[in-house]
Design a protein around this motif. Structure first.
Motif, PDB file in Angstrom:
ATOM      1  N   SER A   1       0.823  -1.216   0.000  1.00 54.23           N
ATOM      2  CA  SER A   1       0.000   0.000   0.000  1.00 54.23           C
ATOM      3  C   SER A   1       0.854   1.262   0.000  1.00 54.23           C
ATOM      4  CB  SER A   1      -0.948   0.002   1.195  1.00 54.23           C
ATOM      5  OG  SER A   1      -0.219   0.124   2.396  1.00 54.23           O
ATOM      6  N   VAL A   2       2.103   1.160   0.407  1.00 54.17           N
ATOM      7  CA  VAL A   2       3.008   2.315   0.399  1.00 54.17           C
ATOM      8  C   VAL A   2       3.281   2.763  -1.033  1.00 54.17           C
ATOM      9  CG1 VAL A   2       5.361   3.060   0.986  1.00 54.17           C
ATOM     10  CG2 VAL A   2       4.043   1.734   2.613  1.00 54.17           C
ATOM     11  N   LEU A   3       3.160   1.844  -1.988  1.00 51.80           N
ATOM     12  CA  LEU A   3       3.381   2.224  -3.393  1.00 51.80           C
ATOM     13  C   LEU A   3       2.424   3.313  -3.843  1.00 51.80           C
ATOM     14  CD1 LEU A   3       3.918  -1.278  -5.025  1.00 51.80           C
ATOM     15  CD2 LEU A   3       5.647   0.451  -4.561  1.00 51.80           C
ATOM     16  N   TYR A   4       1.260   3.380  -3.216  1.00 55.80           N
ATOM     17  CA  TYR A   4       0.245   4.340  -3.627  1.00 55.80           C
ATOM     18  C   TYR A   4       0.310   5.655  -2.849  1.00 55.80           C
ATOM     19  CZ  TYR A   4      -1.465   0.278  -6.050  1.00 55.80           C
ATOM     20  OH  TYR A   4      -1.539  -0.816  -6.860  1.00 55.80           O
ATOM     21  N   VAL A   5       1.282   5.778  -1.965  1.00 57.36           N
ATOM     22  CA  VAL A   5       1.467   7.037  -1.231  1.00 57.36           C
ATOM     23  C   VAL A   5       2.220   7.993  -2.156  1.00 57.36           C
ATOM     24  CG1 VAL A   5       2.597   8.102   0.764  1.00 57.36           C
ATOM     25  CG2 VAL A   5       1.482   5.881   1.001  1.00 57.36           C
ATOM     26  N   PRO A   6       1.689   9.195  -2.381  1.00 58.73           N
ATOM     27  CA  PRO A   6       2.355  10.139  -3.291  1.00 58.73           C
ATOM     28  C   PRO A   6       3.579  10.783  -2.631  1.00 58.73           C
ATOM     29  CG  PRO A   6       0.382  11.137  -2.390  1.00 58.73           C
ATOM     30  CD  PRO A   6       0.416   9.720  -1.891  1.00 58.73           C
ATOM     31  N   GLY A   7       4.614  10.971  -3.400  1.00 56.56           N
ATOM     32  CA  GLY A   7       5.805  11.676  -2.920  1.00 56.56           C
ATOM     33  C   GLY A   7       6.779  10.760  -2.192  1.00 56.56           C
ATOM     34  N   THR A   8       8.053  10.968  -2.453  1.00 56.19           N
ATOM     35  CA  THR A   8       9.099  10.146  -1.860  1.00 56.19           C
ATOM     36  C   THR A   8       9.193  10.348  -0.352  1.00 56.19           C
ATOM     37  OG1 THR A   8      10.344  10.334  -3.921  1.00 56.19           O
ATOM     38  CG2 THR A   8      11.542   9.547  -2.007  1.00 56.19           C
ATOM     39  N   GLY A   9       9.069  11.583   0.089  1.00 56.90           N
ATOM     40  CA  GLY A   9       9.152  11.862   1.525  1.00 56.90           C
ATOM     41  C   GLY A   9       8.042  11.178   2.305  1.00 56.90           C
ATOM     42  N   TRP A  10       6.830  11.218   1.784  1.00 59.51           N
ATOM     43  CA  TRP A  10       5.704  10.560   2.458  1.00 59.51           C
ATOM     44  C   TRP A  10       5.858   9.045   2.427  1.00 59.51           C
ATOM     45  CZ3 TRP A  10       3.113  13.168   5.721  1.00 59.51           C
ATOM     46  CH2 TRP A  10       2.880  14.525   5.534  1.00 59.51           C
ATOM     47  N   LYS A  11       6.428   8.513   1.334  1.00 64.57           N
ATOM     48  CA  LYS A  11       6.667   7.066   1.248  1.00 64.57           C
ATOM     49  C   LYS A  11       7.675   6.630   2.304  1.00 64.57           C
ATOM     50  CE  LYS A  11       5.436   6.226  -3.490  1.00 64.57           C
ATOM     51  NZ  LYS A  11       5.748   5.697  -4.778  1.00 64.57           N
ATOM     52  N   LEU A  12       8.747   7.407   2.439  1.00 59.95           N
ATOM     53  CA  LEU A  12       9.757   7.064   3.440  1.00 59.95           C
ATOM     54  C   LEU A  12       9.169   7.137   4.853  1.00 59.95           C
ATOM     55  CD1 LEU A  12      12.927   8.846   2.017  1.00 59.95           C
ATOM     56  CD2 LEU A  12      12.426   6.392   2.075  1.00 59.95           C
ATOM     57  N   LEU A  13       8.350   8.136   5.100  1.00 57.16           N
ATOM     58  CA  LEU A  13       7.697   8.245   6.403  1.00 57.16           C
ATOM     59  C   LEU A  13       6.749   7.071   6.649  1.00 57.16           C
ATOM     60  CD1 LEU A  13       7.253   9.918   8.969  1.00 57.16           C
ATOM     61  CD2 LEU A  13       5.408  11.096   7.757  1.00 57.16           C
ATOM     62  N   ALA A  14       5.997   6.682   5.621  1.00 58.39           N
ATOM     63  CA  ALA A  14       5.082   5.549   5.751  1.00 58.39           C
ATOM     64  C   ALA A  14       5.843   4.248   5.998  1.00 58.39           C
ATOM     65  CB  ALA A  14       4.218   5.421   4.499  1.00 58.39           C
ATOM     66  N   ILE A  15       6.954   4.047   5.319  1.00 59.83           N
ATOM     67  CA  ILE A  15       7.775   2.844   5.526  1.00 59.83           C
ATOM     68  C   ILE A  15       8.358   2.840   6.930  1.00 59.83           C
ATOM     69  CG2 ILE A  15       9.917   1.709   4.824  1.00 59.83           C
ATOM     70  CD1 ILE A  15       9.231   2.483   1.941  1.00 59.83           C
ATOM     71  N   LEU A  16       8.815   3.987   7.392  1.00 61.70           N
ATOM     72  CA  LEU A  16       9.352   4.089   8.746  1.00 61.70           C
ATOM     73  C   LEU A  16       8.286   3.742   9.785  1.00 61.70           C
ATOM     74  CD1 LEU A  16      11.703   4.885  10.633  1.00 61.70           C
ATOM     75  CD2 LEU A  16      10.807   7.206  10.561  1.00 61.70           C
ATOM     76  N   LEU A  17       7.102   4.308   9.614  1.00 60.75           N
ATOM     77  CA  LEU A  17       6.006   4.018  10.553  1.00 60.75           C
ATOM     78  C   LEU A  17       5.606   2.551  10.519  1.00 60.75           C
ATOM     79  CD1 LEU A  17       3.750   7.169  10.168  1.00 60.75           C
ATOM     80  CD2 LEU A  17       5.108   6.498  12.148  1.00 60.75           C
ATOM     81  N   LEU A  18       5.519   1.972   9.323  1.00 59.63           N
ATOM     82  CA  LEU A  18       5.188   0.547   9.228  1.00 59.63           C
ATOM     83  C   LEU A  18       6.267  -0.314   9.874  1.00 59.63           C
ATOM     84  CD1 LEU A  18       3.680   0.200   5.651  1.00 59.63           C
ATOM     85  CD2 LEU A  18       2.506  -0.060   7.836  1.00 59.63           C
ATOM     86  N   GLY A  19       7.515   0.074   9.687  1.00 59.83           N
ATOM     87  CA  GLY A  19       8.608  -0.672  10.304  1.00 59.83           C
ATOM     88  C   GLY A  19       8.562  -0.613  11.819  1.00 59.83           C
ATOM     89  N   LEU A  20       8.170   0.538  12.346  1.00 61.71           N
ATOM     90  CA  LEU A  20       8.093   0.679  13.802  1.00 61.71           C
ATOM     91  C   LEU A  20       6.852   0.009  14.396  1.00 61.71           C
ATOM     92  CD1 LEU A  20       9.214   4.398  14.176  1.00 61.71           C
ATOM     93  CD2 LEU A  20      10.531   2.353  14.753  1.00 61.71           C
ATOM     94  N   LEU A  21       5.771  -0.025  13.632  1.00 63.94           N
ATOM     95  CA  LEU A  21       4.497  -0.504  14.162  1.00 63.94           C
ATOM     96  C   LEU A  21       4.069  -1.874  13.623  1.00 63.94           C
ATOM     97  CD1 LEU A  21       2.568   2.878  13.990  1.00 63.94           C
ATOM     98  CD2 LEU A  21       3.679   1.845  15.966  1.00 63.94           C
ATOM     99  N   TYR A  22       4.973  -2.597  12.951  1.00 62.94           N
ATOM    100  CA  TYR A  22       4.557  -3.865  12.364  1.00 62.94           C
ATOM    101  C   TYR A  22       4.133  -4.886  13.411  1.00 62.94           C
ATOM    102  CZ  TYR A  22       8.756  -6.570  13.455  1.00 62.94           C
ATOM    103  OH  TYR A  22       9.750  -7.252  14.101  1.00 62.94           O
ATOM    104  N   ARG A  23       4.705  -4.817  14.601  1.00 65.78           N
ATOM    105  CA  ARG A  23       4.305  -5.755  15.664  1.00 65.78           C
ATOM    106  C   ARG A  23       2.838  -5.578  16.036  1.00 65.78           C
ATOM    107  NH1 ARG A  23       7.682  -9.502  17.604  1.00 65.78           N
ATOM    108  NH2 ARG A  23       9.867  -9.019  17.448  1.00 65.78           N
ATOM    109  N   LEU A  24       2.366  -4.340  16.029  1.00 63.90           N
ATOM    110  CA  LEU A  24       0.955  -4.098  16.311  1.00 63.90           C
ATOM    111  C   LEU A  24       0.059  -4.674  15.221  1.00 63.90           C
ATOM    112  CD1 LEU A  24       1.038  -0.440  17.652  1.00 63.90           C
ATOM    113  CD2 LEU A  24       0.769  -2.540  18.962  1.00 63.90           C
ATOM    114  N   ALA A  25       0.569  -4.732  14.009  1.00 67.48           N
ATOM    115  CA  ALA A  25      -0.222  -5.254  12.900  1.00 67.48           C
ATOM    116  C   ALA A  25      -0.334  -6.779  12.939  1.00 67.48           C
ATOM    117  CB  ALA A  25       0.390  -4.815  11.573  1.00 67.48           C
ATOM    118  N   VAL A  26       0.693  -7.450  13.455  1.00 71.53           N
ATOM    119  CA  VAL A  26       0.676  -8.918  13.444  1.00 71.53           C
ATOM    120  C   VAL A  26       0.354  -9.516  14.813  1.00 71.53           C
ATOM    121  CG1 VAL A  26       2.237  -9.076  11.471  1.00 71.53           C
ATOM    122  CG2 VAL A  26       3.175  -9.118  13.779  1.00 71.53           C
TER     123      VAL A  26
END
Length: 124
Positions: free
Chosen positions: A53-78
């Protein structure tokens, strides 16, 4: 039933947060291989979907922020996957946890090191 919090499981309500985590970890270790494999596959599917779903986030900066947040919060997702699949094994894990506390061991991997103390004094 899908559990999103360990507080929602009635058998775990009397335990502290750290004890609940230890019991859930022990219950997940008690699961048979097929159930563990199913859980791991389901977690991978969830993580791939989230990162896809990060592929659909516009802009490189927002993508990097989204990846960072997913990396930090992946435990909550699983975590709900782990908790829901381990739920049937929680009563047995509680029994082992309480037996470990009664024998003086708080954690599954800890051991009494009284036999190691004073090892340097032998033979002197």
């Amino acid at each position: 039933m899908i559990y999103f919090s360990s507080r929602k499981i009635e058998a775990l309500q009397r335990f502290s947060t750290t004890e609940r985590i230890a019991i859930i970890h022990r219950a997940s270790q008690m699961m048979p291989f097929e159930r563990k494999a199913f859980g791991n596959t389901l977690k991978v599917v969830i993580l791939v979907a989230l990162f896809w779903s990060v592929l659909y986030v516009p802009g490189t900066g927002w993508k990097l922020l989204a990846i960072l947040l997913l990396g930090l919060l992946y435990r909550l997702a699983v975590f709900p996957v782990n908790l829901s699949l381990a739920a049937p094994y929680i009563p047995a894990a509680i029994e082992k946890h309480e037996a470990g506390k009664a024998s003086g061991r708080d954690e599954p991997g800890s051991s009494n090191d009284s036999h190691d103390s004073g090892g340097d004094n032998q033979g002197h």
